[in-house]
Design a protein around this motif. Structure first.
Motif, PDB file in Angstrom:
ATOM      1  N   LEU A   1       0.822  -1.208   0.000  1.00  0.00           N
ATOM      2  CA  LEU A   1       0.000   0.000   0.000  1.00  0.00           C
ATOM      3  C   LEU A   1       0.861   1.264   0.000  1.00  0.00           C
ATOM      4  N   LEU A   2       1.844   1.347   0.893  1.00  0.00           N
ATOM      5  CA  LEU A   2       2.644   2.568   0.974  1.00  0.00           C
ATOM      6  C   LEU A   2       3.453   2.780  -0.300  1.00  0.00           C
ATOM      7  N   SER A   3       3.931   1.688  -0.904  1.00  0.00           N
ATOM      8  CA  SER A   3       4.673   1.824  -2.157  1.00  0.00           C
ATOM      9  C   SER A   3       3.767   2.354  -3.261  1.00  0.00           C
ATOM     10  N   ARG A   4       2.525   1.906  -3.297  1.00  0.00           N
ATOM     11  CA  ARG A   4       1.596   2.405  -4.313  1.00  0.00           C
ATOM     12  C   ARG A   4       1.279   3.879  -4.083  1.00  0.00           C
ATOM     13  N   TRP A   5       1.030   4.241  -2.815  1.00  0.00           N
ATOM     14  CA  TRP A   5       0.782   5.647  -2.515  1.00  0.00           C
ATOM     15  C   TRP A   5       1.954   6.514  -2.941  1.00  0.00           C
ATOM     16  N   MET A   6       3.172   6.060  -2.611  1.00  0.00           N
ATOM     17  CA  MET A   6       4.348   6.845  -2.949  1.00  0.00           C
ATOM     18  C   MET A   6       4.506   6.966  -4.457  1.00  0.00           C
ATOM     19  N   ALA A   7       4.299   5.878  -5.181  1.00  0.00           N
ATOM     20  CA  ALA A   7       4.422   5.906  -6.639  1.00  0.00           C
ATOM     21  C   ALA A   7       3.409   6.869  -7.249  1.00  0.00           C
ATOM     22  N   GLU A   8       2.182   6.877  -6.732  1.00  0.00           N
ATOM     23  CA  GLU A   8       1.152   7.782  -7.238  1.00  0.00           C
ATOM     24  C   GLU A   8       1.539   9.235  -7.003  1.00  0.00           C
ATOM     25  N   ASP A   9       2.087   9.522  -5.829  1.00  0.00           N
ATOM     26  CA  ASP A   9       2.493  10.900  -5.518  1.00  0.00           C
ATOM     27  C   ASP A   9       3.627  11.354  -6.430  1.00  0.00           C
ATOM     28  N   ILE A  10       4.603  10.476  -6.617  1.00  0.00           N
ATOM     29  CA  ILE A  10       5.744  10.830  -7.463  1.00  0.00           C
ATOM     30  C   ILE A  10       5.302  11.025  -8.910  1.00  0.00           C
ATOM     31  N   ALA A  11       4.426  10.144  -9.399  1.00  0.00           N
ATOM     32  CA  ALA A  11       3.955  10.242 -10.781  1.00  0.00           C
ATOM     33  C   ALA A  11       3.172  11.527 -11.024  1.00  0.00           C
ATOM     34  N   SER A  12       2.484  12.012 -10.005  1.00  0.00           N
ATOM     35  CA  SER A  12       1.689  13.238 -10.151  1.00  0.00           C
ATOM     36  C   SER A  12       2.498  14.495  -9.876  1.00  0.00           C
ATOM     37  N   GLY A  13       3.784  14.304  -9.533  1.00  0.00           N
ATOM     38  CA  GLY A  13       4.636  15.449  -9.234  1.00  0.00           C
ATOM     39  C   GLY A  13       4.460  15.994  -7.843  1.00  0.00           C
ATOM     40  N   ASN A  14       3.809  15.236  -6.986  1.00  0.00           N
ATOM     41  CA  ASN A  14       3.547  15.697  -5.623  1.00  0.00           C
ATOM     42  C   ASN A  14       4.276  14.871  -4.568  1.00  0.00           C
TER      43      ASN A  14
END
Length: 376
Positions: free
Chosen positions: A329-342
């Motif tokens: 879960l945390l890896s997915r959250w982090m990947a989503e944030d990085i991909a969105s530039g946030n």
């Protein structure tokens, strides 16, 4: 001036344990010589002024570490998720407060980290946030009030879960609910409820009569499994944790329930290696062999049966959107944030260490599971 030396921490612990032992012995006497293990665990952990969680320290200086004690990154990750969750549930576009409810907040450190991060990340939303701490203990509320003084106006307290729209979160709460333990007698083909009695001046495990309230749980065990269970095999369940999750589900309007904890799902419930159950005692980051030895001074915990918790939420109309490892879960959250530039601005060595502790399978990443359920 009093010439007597101040009592040491060791003396204070000994006095507290002696008082708690006296209360437990008095209850055993009233109950015919023994009490259920669940009742012993309840008093050992939560007895007002005497129980373990009335005095426990967390982190390197305490008896155990949590995701919160690794540093503020955990609170930041949750704050990032909160703003997305409120938007997804349509709450940001509605007038009124944005609720994040935490149960089992201990000293309030996670609330501090969360609110600090949200103020920096989403100053537009921060004034609307109401961080509610569900806290029945007057002692722990005092700790939390001291920790969160600078966020006065954004923080509220409740003795039980209120009706709400938003997110209810817990970290290592479900594992600390008192558990029932039952032992299989292969010769008699029956279950015994496990209890606590006194033997030669010390607390000792014993067997007591079953409580009909547990018939449904024990009756759900397949007969073909009972034929191969070894003598003395222990199964555990937590009626309190299940009831609490059910109450939370019924209190939820729009939003989600999130639980981080160590445990297993239904497919892993009867692993052969768990013949003696999952109950553990910890003191000073070390396993304690005799969990009955010093009530009030030992952390008692057992793995969460996420399969049963999941079923409780779904029976109350919730939809399960996540049941897997903390790492996933945390890896997915982090990947989503990085991909969105946030994503996080700077990966300092300290933040990298926190991330590794939270997500690496050798640390919290694999042992800890996450259950998320939402109101559709």
């Amino acid at each position: 001036m009093d010439p007597r030396p101040a009592p040491s921490a060791h003396d204070a612990d000994a006095s507290r344990t002696a008082k708690l032992m006296r209360l437990i012995r008095e209850e055993m006497a009233r109950s015919g010589g023994a009490i259920p293990f669940s009742r012993f665990m309840e008093r050992a952990l939560y007895e007002p002024g005497l129980g373990y969680y009335e005095h426990a320290a967390i982190g390197r200086a305490g008896d155990f570490s949590t995701s919160v004690s690794t540093g503020p990154l955990f609170g930041e990750l949750l704050a990032r998720h909160a703003s997305k969750a409120w938007s997804r549930h349509g709450l940001v576009d509605r007038p009124g407060p944005l609720h994040w409810i935490e149960a089992g907040a201990h000293d309030g450190q996670l609330a501090f980290d969360f609110l600090s991060a949200l103020l920096a990340l989403r100053p537009d939303l921060a004034p609307r946030v109401r961080y509610v701490l569900v806290e029945p203990s007057a002692t722990r509320r005092t700790w939390q009030e001291a920790m969160l003084r600078e966020f006065e106006g954004s923080v509220e307290w409740a003795g039980s879960i209120p009706a709400f729209d938003g997110v209810l979160f817990s970290n290592e709460l479900l594992d600390a609910f008192p558990i029932e333990r039952h032992a299989w007698d292969a010769a008699e083909a029956r279950w015994w409820r496990m209890g606590v009695t006194e033997h030669e001046g010390r607390l000792a495990a014993c067997r007591i009569r079953l409580d009909p309230a547990h018939d449904a749980f024990l009756g759900s065990i397949p007969p073909e499994l009972l034929e191969v269970l070894p003598d003395g095999h222990v199964v555990e369940h937590s009626p309190g944790a299940e009831a609490w999750w059910g109450a939370a589900a019924r209190s939820l309007g729009m939003g989600s329930l999130i639980a981080f904890d160590y445990g297993f799902d239904a497919s892993d419930r009867f692993r052969p290696g768990r013949s003696n159950g999952t109950l553990r005692g910890y003191s000073g980051h070390q396993l304690v062999e005799d969990v009955l030895a010093a009530p009030g001074l030992i952390d008692l915990t057992a793995h969460v049966d996420f399969g049963r918790i999941k079923e409780v939420g779904e029976a109350a109309g919730l939809v399960t959107t996540e049941l897997g490892s903390q790492h996933r879960l945390l890896s997915r959250w982090m990947a989503e944030d990085i991909a969105s530039g946030n994503g996080p601005d700077a990966w300092t060595p300290a933040r990298l260490r926190q991330w590794q502790a939270l997500s690496h399978p050798a640390h919290f990443g694999q042992a800890f599971k996450v259950l998320i359920q939402e109101r559709p």
